[in-house]
Motif scaffolding. Structure first.
Motif, PDB file in Angstrom:
ATOM      1  N   LYS A   1       0.696  -1.262   0.042  1.00  0.00           N
ATOM      2  CA  LYS A   1       0.262  -0.229   0.358  1.00  0.00           C
ATOM      3  C   LYS A   1       0.558   1.435  -0.202  1.00  0.00           C
ATOM      4  O   LYS A   1       0.721   1.891  -1.192  1.00  0.00           O
ATOM      5  CB  LYS A   1      -1.271  -0.752   1.547  1.00  0.00           C
ATOM      6  N   PRO A   2       1.877   2.003   0.657  1.00  0.00           N
ATOM      7  CA  PRO A   2       2.212   2.818   1.175  1.00  0.00           C
ATOM      8  C   PRO A   2       3.618   2.980  -0.453  1.00  0.00           C
ATOM      9  O   PRO A   2       4.141   3.605  -0.524  1.00  0.00           O
ATOM     10  CB  PRO A   2       3.536   2.638   2.363  1.00  0.00           C
TER      11      PRO A   2
ATOM     12  N   ASN B   1       7.600   8.563 -19.537  1.00  0.00           N
ATOM     13  CA  ASN B   1       6.944  10.025 -19.530  1.00  0.00           C
ATOM     14  C   ASN B   1       5.526   9.944 -18.894  1.00  0.00           C
ATOM     15  O   ASN B   1       4.851  10.006 -19.567  1.00  0.00           O
ATOM     16  CB  ASN B   1       6.767  10.197 -21.374  1.00  0.00           C
ATOM     17  N   CYS B   2       5.760   9.654 -17.866  1.00  0.00           N
ATOM     18  CA  CYS B   2       4.750   9.802 -16.607  1.00  0.00           C
ATOM     19  C   CYS B   2       4.455  11.132 -16.136  1.00  0.00           C
ATOM     20  O   CYS B   2       5.065  11.704 -15.264  1.00  0.00           O
ATOM     21  CB  CYS B   2       5.118   8.630 -15.630  1.00  0.00           C
TER      22      CYS B   2
ATOM     23  N   LYS C   1       1.761   6.442  -6.552  1.00  0.00           N
ATOM     24  CA  LYS C   1       1.129   7.145  -7.651  1.00  0.00           C
ATOM     25  C   LYS C   1       1.621   8.409  -7.755  1.00  0.00           C
ATOM     26  O   LYS C   1       1.180   9.292  -8.084  1.00  0.00           O
ATOM     27  CB  LYS C   1      -0.085   7.189  -7.096  1.00  0.00           C
ATOM     28  N   ASN C   2       2.116   9.106  -6.394  1.00  0.00           N
ATOM     29  CA  ASN C   2       2.553  10.382  -6.231  1.00  0.00           C
ATOM     30  C   ASN C   2       3.932  10.696  -7.260  1.00  0.00           C
ATOM     31  O   ASN C   2       4.016  11.858  -7.866  1.00  0.00           O
ATOM     32  CB  ASN C   2       2.745  10.563  -4.594  1.00  0.00           C
TER      33      ASN C   2
ATOM     34  N   ALA D   1      10.632   3.700   4.757  1.00  0.00           N
ATOM     35  CA  ALA D   1      11.240   2.389   4.002  1.00  0.00           C
ATOM     36  C   ALA D   1      10.395   2.435   1.949  1.00  0.00           C
ATOM     37  O   ALA D   1      11.814   2.265   1.225  1.00  0.00           O
ATOM     38  CB  ALA D   1      10.412   1.103   4.762  1.00  0.00           C
ATOM     39  N   ALA D   2       9.093   3.172   1.887  1.00  0.00           N
ATOM     40  CA  ALA D   2       8.160   3.053   1.286  1.00  0.00           C
ATOM     41  C   ALA D   2       9.201   4.120  -0.088  1.00  0.00           C
ATOM     42  O   ALA D   2       9.307   4.016  -1.032  1.00  0.00           O
ATOM     43  CB  ALA D   2       6.836   2.996   1.054  1.00  0.00           C
ATOM     44  N   LYS D   3       9.628   5.731   0.580  1.00  0.00           N
ATOM     45  CA  LYS D   3      10.175   6.353  -0.272  1.00  0.00           C
ATOM     46  C   LYS D   3      11.185   6.025  -0.523  1.00  0.00           C
ATOM     47  O   LYS D   3      12.086   6.190  -1.669  1.00  0.00           O
ATOM     48  CB  LYS D   3      10.132   8.045   0.698  1.00  0.00           C
TER      49      LYS D   3
END
Length: 429
Positions: free
Chosen positions: A69-70, A428-429, A76-77, A413-415
């Protein structure tokens, strides 16, 4: 060895056919799962992925879903225009994913690891990257992504001693495709050492921490605190118990516990949040029939002074943990598998759980090992534990501090995982 593996997978598939036919006839939602096994990606998912660069994220079951989830939130961010499809092996994992991870374009079941099915899904999704949560090393998935030059990433990587033994048996043919895994983001040094022993390039192995413990307590406004202090009529001497995500039969146990404590002259209030909000009226009756002053959250008036409040609203439980003195996590005194204790831990609260925490086994084992939560085997031990809390608050405060320490040590940790992902993944997002 590779031939033997594929022979076993095909044989397993053949033996599964009658079982799947039975499930299609008699089991709800089985048809959807079987379609995914055969890699029939729905038109709806394909339509959502149109004109997007796809990232396929695979998680085995419930525990991996918590870890994912994170990571998904961070992806997505960072890549808001990416199309994310997630896959699970189990029905429990899929249910958890659909209820807890909303910002993705599609949910599918992971197929049998057979070349035909794996290639079919890769053709249908055309992913720019595949992310595997924890360490699901499926040989045909690794081989097919390597042949198509689709980069693979391991995130929140862990290998148990038991899994290590199994992987070592097939090390010779599984590690040959490790070259296509661009990064191994492992939880701990022990996990990093094991993946290197399996054949990973040490330069690609990073220790980034455990995303399961990313859960951070949201800042609580003074307005929220004042509102609930007013609702509960909190005094300086009042102790607040918050029981979260309770299941049928647990409320009767909590009722006995509350009456036992109250009979000893303790100034105590309790908020009970049933897992299924539609049971709120039923739970209210349980307490009312025991002679306890109880009110539903939505019906309480300013002049009411209830001993117990049943939370029949959505979105307040997480914040309520912040003002609790001690927390009980439901679904654990009955064989429901428990619920996530990390929200309460993020606020440094002492936590009590029952013995049935199999949906959060790894988290529960760590918190138990570090003495960051108290596990009780039955209602008698629950009553003993809450009485002990009132006699020795300092001991329980230390428990809460340890819980918060575990959260803080793994924060970010996710970052770290997604930053490593971004260094080798360009789009190219």
């Amino acid at each position: 060895m590779y031939f033997i593996y594929n022979f076993l997978m095909i044989t397993g598939w053949i033996f599964q056919l009658p079982v799947m036919l039975y499930k299609m006839i008699f089991k709800k939602d089985a048809y959807i799962k079987i379609k995914s096994y055969m890699e029939i990606v729905s038109y709806e998912i394909k339509n959502k992925l149109k004109d997007k660069e796809v990232i396929w994220i695979h998680m085995a079951s419930v525990g991996e879903t918590v870890a994912a989830k994170p990571i998904i939130k961070e992806i997505k961010n960072k890549y808001p225009n990416a199309g994310v499809v997630i896959s699970c092996n189990t029905s429990g994992g899929m249910a958890m994913a659909k209820s807890n991870i909303k910002n993705v374009e599609g949910y599918i079941y992971f197929p049998f690891d057979m070349v035909y099915f794996v290639r079919k899904i890769l053709d249908a999704l055309n992913p720019k990257a595949v992310i595997i949560i924890e360490t699901e090393l499926w040989p045909n998935l690794l081989k097919s992504t390597a042949q198509k030059n689709i980069p693979v990433y391991i995130m929140n990587g862990r290998i148990s001693e038991k899994s290590m033994g199994r992987y070592m048996m097939i090390k010779g043919f599984i590690s040959r495709y490790f070259y296509n895994i661009r990064a191994f983001c492992m939880i701990s040094k022990e996990d990093a050492d094991r993946i290197i022993k399996l054949g990973a390039n040490p330069e690609k192995v990073k220790i980034t921490g455990n995303t399961k413990y990313e859960k951070t307590g949201k800042p609580i406004s003074q307005e929220f605190i004042n509102e609930w202090n007013g609702i509960l009529k909190i005094k300086n001497t009042t102790k607040l118990i918050v029981a979260g995500s309770t299941h049928s039969k647990e409320e009767k146990i909590l009722c006995k516990m509350f009456k036992n404590i109250s009979s000893k002259g303790k100034d105590v209030k309790m908020v009970v949040a049933t897992r299924n909000i539609s049971r709120s009226n039923e739970v209210e009756k349980i307490f009312k029939n025991s002679g306890i002053e109880v009110k539903l959250r939505t019906q309480i008036k300013k002049e009411d002074d209830a001993q117990v409040i049943i939370l029949d609203t959505i979105g307040e439980l997480g914040q309520l943990y912040s003002i609790a003195d001690i927390v009980f996590i439901g679904g654990s005194l009955v064989p429901a598998g428990g619920h996530n204790l990390l929200e309460a831990a993020a606020y440094g609260k002492p936590i009590a759980v029952g013995p049935y925490m199999f949906n959060f086994k790894e988290i529960h084992e760590l918190f138990s090992k570090e003495k960051a939560c108290k596990t009780v085997k039955d209602e008698n031990q629950l009553i003993e534990t809450f009485n002990e809390f009132f006699e020795n608050e300092e001991k329980f405060k230390k428990m809460g501090n340890i819980a918060m320490k575990i959260i803080n040590e793994n924060r970010g940790a996710a970052k770290r995982d997604v930053d490593i992902f971004g260094k080798t993944f360009t789009q190219n997002c």
